[in-house]
Design a protein around this motif. Structure first.
Motif: not given
Ligand code: SF4
Lengths: 168, 430
Positions: B2, B8, B18, B261, B263-264
């Motif tokens: 993430g 981002k 990404a 996210d 799960d960053a």
């Protein structure tokens, strides 16, 4: 080999290197007269051009923290100083690279005024104490700008290359 | 894997699916801001084009903003000359987002940008001012650069060789107690991280205390992240961001409201319970020299300053006016108040705050940076002690290396003005 001509402590801010009250002076040719002006003895020698090129300023950690004012880098670039510090704050580091001011990141540096330092690719050797200290590389991302001698020649070349690749 | 907020934003600004911390990119710039130091940017900009035969035109005049704030009105003929040079350049290049010295549209750059809707969530903002970090309050990735870097941005419309910064996640739980403010939160955090603790990193703010915070409070905390060395601070945009931009800044277009996210990947996570915070003071001469107020209460103050891009907004003035209403500034103390923008100044006039301040003995100055950097207003004498709601207390700040500056919230500044000594607002002025 060159001599340490000035030593400062940790967290030396741009308000110390180039106080806000001289911010109306912007041209790199004019800023050196105000370098470290609140340290009159050192400043007088800068003004009188007493220091040979590549003379060394030793700083502690977080050198150049605070304002983004570029005068703090240009006032040291003019007299052609080399700044050795434990680390540099982000914006100062970027400004110094952009203007071609030489910086050495040396997290363990021990040196006093008057000491002679020698630089190799990996370390700083203090000729007076006989000790050597590891150098940390400058940000890789910016190496191309350092190699070009600063951001102005780098950007100029980029613009000219774009122009020729478009066949204008 | 993430992505954080900034990853981002940078992925979008480089048309990639990404990116991750450490990648080297050349992001597009959506807003490029300068103030009087635009004079140096102009100089470096023409240096770039020297002898190239190319036409020195900025890449996109609509994406450049120039705001006069540091020395308004000009304190010297030299500054006036710089300002004139900028006016000529702005006219020649067709830069419309230019804020000259005016009572209807002037102010500090970091207040003008959000107020006029020049900042949006998800955008890349650069400014030739270290407190450009402020605009993370609206969910932009916003950071300070030098004048030469800006000259390259004016030429190319992107920032060259940017390393994607790692992110420190700061989760703020709890509720602020009375007379404890976002300023106390950020001072506490800087004390914890130290002046270099976030060097080359972004601080991303989360948690219920942030969700309930106004945009003004978020501006305070993002503004001061640079005092921990951070590249920027950022708050994920939400309903409050939308409310601010639509209702206060008059923005009409679609807004990109998004978070990181789930799960960053973060470099570090810190949790702070704001319910436990007391008023904090940054003591001379570094911003990370932070102490709870009880350790410094009673120190005599010669000059109190309320204002700056940190704490010069309407809610700050409201807090101060409430405390000062019907009271007097101590005789041995001078109090200077400078609203962050002329719009705020006008609102403060209408709400009667300006009357309250003047009746108390404070001086209300024009909007601008004023005493914050002590170039031409509110400079200190040798041995003077100042208490200010600004963001820096370095030696030499406020114009004199032989003076001392303490930093605090507006409530502390107002209560201290009444007593002439550092005063806990929870105990009140006499
Ligand atoms: S108010 Fe102070 S910190 Fe803010 S932009 Fe002006 S000089 Fe800088």
């Amino acid at each position: 080999m060159a001599k340490v001509v000035f030593k400062v402590g940790d967290d030396v801010s741009t308000d110390i290197i180039y106080p806000g009250r001289f911010m109306a002076t912007v041209l790199p040719t004019e800023t050196p007269q105000f370098a470290f002006i609140d340290y009159p003895e050192f400043n007088a020698k800068v003004k009188n051009k007493e220091f040979p090129p590549q003379s060394i300023i030793v700083g502690g950690k977080n050198f150049g923290c605070g304002s983004s004012r570029e005068q703090a880098a240009s006032c040291l670039k003019g007299p052609d100083f080399v700044v050795v510090a434990r680390n540099f704050s982000r914006i100062f580091l970027q400004n110094a690279i952009n203007l071609g001011l030489k910086m050495v990141i040396c997290p363990t540096i021990e040196a006093n005024e008057g000491d002679e330092l020698e630089f190799s690719a990996e370390q700083v050797i203090n000729k007076n104490s006989g000790k050597s200290f590891a150098i940390e590389a400058l940000p890789k991302a910016r190496q191309v700008i350092i190699d070009a001698g600063g951001l102005i020649p780098f950007t100029r070349k980029l613009l000219l290359d774009t122009k020729s690749s478009r066949g204008i | 894997m993430g992505m954080t907020m900034v990853e981002k934003i940078l992925a979008k600004a480089t048309n990639q699916a990404a990116v991750k911390a450490g990648d080297v990119l050349e992001p597009r710039v959506d807003m490029a801001m300068s103030h009087e130091n635009g004079a140096l940017v102009i100089n470096q900009f023409s240096e770039i084009y020297k002898d190239t035969g190319l036409d020195a035109k900025v890449w996109d005049p609509d994406k450049i903003a120039i705001i006069f704030d540091h020395r308004v009105p000009a304190e010297s003929s030299k500054t006036a000359g710089n300002q004139k040079k900028i006016r000529d350049f702005v006219a020649k290049q067709g830069i419309a987002k230019f804020h000259d010295i005016r009572g209807d549209s002037g102010g500090i750059c970091h207040q003008i940008l959000p107020e006029f809707g020049y900042v949006r969530p998800g955008k890349v903002v650069v400014g030739t001012d270290s407190h450009t970090t402020s605009h993370g309050a609206l969910g932009a990735f916003s950071f300070g650069i030098g004048a030469t870097e800006m000259a390259a941005v004016w030429a190319l419309g992107r920032v060259l060789n940017v390393e994607v910064p790692g992110t420190i996640k700061v989760v703020c739980e709890g509720k602020f107690k009375r007379h404890v403010a976002p300023k106390d939160l950020i001072l506490h955090l800087i004390g914890k991280l130290t002046a270099e603790g976030a060097n080359f990193k972004v601080i991303e703010f989360h948690g219920p205390a942030i969700e309930q915070m106004s945009t003004s409070g978020r501006q305070v905390i993002c503004n001061m992240t640079v005092e921990a060395g951070a590249t920027s601070g950022i708050v994920p945009p939400d309903q409050e961001t939308r409310r601010y931009l639509q209702e206060e800044a008059g923005v009409k277009d679609e807004l990109d409201i998004f978070g990181p996210d789930a799960d960053a990947v973060y470099d570090q996570a810190i949790t702070i319970n704001v319910s436990k915070l007391e008023p904090q003071i940054a003591c001379p001469h570094t911003v990370d020299n932070v102490k709870p107020i009880k350790e410094v209460a009673g120190i005599k103050i010669n000059q109190i300053v309320i204002g700056s891009c940190t704490n010069g907004r309407l809610d700050d003035l409201a807090i101060a006016a409430k405390i000062l209403k019907g009271k007097k500034v101590a005789r041995q103390t001078r109090m200077l108040i400078f609203p962050a923008s002329t719009r705020i100044y006008l609102q403060a006039l209408k709400k009667g705050y300006v009357t309250t301040f003047m009746e108390a003995g404070a001086v209300v100055m024009n909007s601008g940076c004023g005493p914050c950097l002590g170039i031409h207003q509110g400079a200190l004498a040798d041995g003077d002690v100042a208490l200010a709601t600004t963001n820096r207390n370095f030696k030499g700040r406020m114009g004199n290396p032989n003076a001392e500056v303490y930093l605090c919230s507006p409530a502390v500044a107002a209560a201290s003005a009444i007593n002439g000594v550092i005063t806990d607002p929870r105990k009140g002025g006499k």
